[in-house]
Design an enzyme around this catalytic site. Structure first.
Site, mmCIF file in Angstrom:
data_model
loop_
_atom_site.group_PDB
_atom_site.id
_atom_site.type_symbol
_atom_site.label_atom_id
_atom_site.label_comp_id
_atom_site.label_asym_id
_atom_site.label_seq_id
_atom_site.Cartn_x
_atom_site.Cartn_y
_atom_site.Cartn_z
ATOM 1 N N GLY A 1 0.820 -1.214 0.000
ATOM 2 C CA GLY A 1 0.000 0.000 0.000
ATOM 3 C C GLY A 1 0.845 1.251 0.000
ATOM 4 O O GLY A 1 2.046 1.211 -0.253
ATOM 5 N N ASN A 2 0.210 2.377 0.253
ATOM 6 C CA ASN A 2 0.923 3.654 0.295
ATOM 7 C C ASN A 2 0.296 4.565 1.343
ATOM 8 O O ASN A 2 -0.701 4.220 1.959
ATOM 9 C CB ASN A 2 0.931 4.308 -1.091
ATOM 10 C CG ASN A 2 -0.471 4.631 -1.574
ATOM 11 O OD1 ASN A 2 -1.135 5.517 -1.055
ATOM 12 N ND2 ASN A 2 -0.942 3.868 -2.553
ATOM 13 N N ARG A 3 0.883 5.725 1.543
ATOM 14 C CA ARG A 3 0.518 6.587 2.664
ATOM 15 C C ARG A 3 -0.580 7.600 2.356
ATOM 16 O O ARG A 3 -0.807 8.515 3.130
ATOM 17 C CB ARG A 3 1.751 7.352 3.149
ATOM 18 C CG ARG A 3 2.830 6.467 3.698
ATOM 19 C CD ARG A 3 3.964 7.299 4.277
ATOM 20 N NE ARG A 3 5.102 6.469 4.604
ATOM 21 C CZ ARG A 3 5.182 5.724 5.699
ATOM 22 N NH1 ARG A 3 4.185 5.712 6.567
ATOM 23 N NH2 ARG A 3 6.256 4.980 5.920
ATOM 24 N N SER A 4 -1.259 7.457 1.238
ATOM 25 C CA SER A 4 -2.303 8.437 0.920
ATOM 26 C C SER A 4 -3.471 8.320 1.898
ATOM 27 O O SER A 4 -3.982 7.236 2.153
ATOM 28 C CB SER A 4 -2.808 8.221 -0.506
ATOM 29 O OG SER A 4 -3.835 9.132 -0.784
ATOM 30 N N ALA B 1 -3.735 7.759 -4.999
ATOM 31 C CA ALA B 1 -2.416 7.179 -5.209
ATOM 32 C C ALA B 1 -2.633 5.728 -5.632
ATOM 33 O O ALA B 1 -3.022 4.887 -4.822
ATOM 34 C CB ALA B 1 -1.598 7.252 -3.923
#
Ligand code: C5P
Length: 224
Positions: A29-32, A96
């Site tokens: 995943g990502n930090r959005s 994102a």
């Protein structure tokens, strides 16, 4: 009071960050956080638009007045965005989206082993923004976001051209900038060569600046 300059328009906003499953419990995943996408949805509702918010793993209350379509992976986000884009005057891709996903999904939880673990093989996800740029309806305005850590403007210009977007909102990330914060600063690049600097401020202010530029590009075309 806000001018209802998006009245009669349908806009699609993607928000949050996709999760690409490795097994039933793990993902890449990502930090959005989804804050910027939510601000875009809220401000578009305030300006009179019909709003579809495609929200990828966003832990925020649904914005009042928007139709929210929750999604998990890039594949799901793509299906939801392309479906909603069929009737949209504008599409803003603030999400994102993972560029890659694991090549094979394990149906059962990956076990801990004593030996060195297997490398995770990745495959490319489709670029949804580029697809929107290629398949747009006449007059539809396409907006992308780009998070860059270096050479922010040249990288943004190249990305805008490659993805055939009308507008690209470029912000610098890293070192605690942008992600998960209520404020943002950006430069909005236009395919017409324009460059609009939006000083650091609330994500609502950036959202309104984006809608101003979208409204200008929708021009005198009457709502459907
Ligand atoms: O190429 P990059 O990921 O930096 O581009 C960011 C922009 O492209 C964002 O608007 C994002 O929503 C969109 N994107 C996409 N599909 C992908 C990757 C990014 O639509 N697979």
């Amino acid at each position: 009071a806000t001018a209802p300059d998006l009245a009669g328009r349908h806009v699609v906003v993607s928000a949050g960050g996709t999760r690409e499953a490795l097994d039933p419990v793990r993902f890449l995943g990502n930090r959005s956080s989804g804050l910027q996408g939510h601000a875009l949805a809220r401000t578009a509702v305030a300006r009179g638009a019909r709003v579809t918010l495609v929200a990828a793993n966003v832990a925020l209350p649904d914005p009042a007045g928007a139709e929210v379509v929750p999604v998990g992976s890039a594949t799901e986000l793509r299906a939801a965005v392309l479906d909603a884009a069929a009737t949209a005057d504008a599409v803003v891709m603030a999400a994102a989206v993972a560029d890659f996903r694991p090549a094979d999904y394990r149906e059962s939880k990956i076990k801990k082993v004593d030996a060195e673990p297997e490398p995770i093989r990745l495959v490319k996800n489709p670029d949804i923004l580029a697809e929107l740029g290629e398949t747009r309806r006449p007059g539809q305005v396409i907006v992308g976001f780009a998070a860059e850590t270096h050479d922010v403007l040249p990288n943004g210009r190249a990305k805008l051209a490659r993805k055939r977007s009308d507008l690209l909102v470029v912000n610098q990330v890293g070192d605690g900038l942008a992600f998960g914060r209520p404020d943002n600063a950006a430069v909005v690049l236009g395919a017409d060569g324009s460059e609009t600097e939006v000083p650091r401020g609330a994500k609502e202010a950036l959202a309104d600046a984006v809608w101003d530029l979208v409204v200008a590009r929708l021009g005198r075309r009457p709502p459907d």
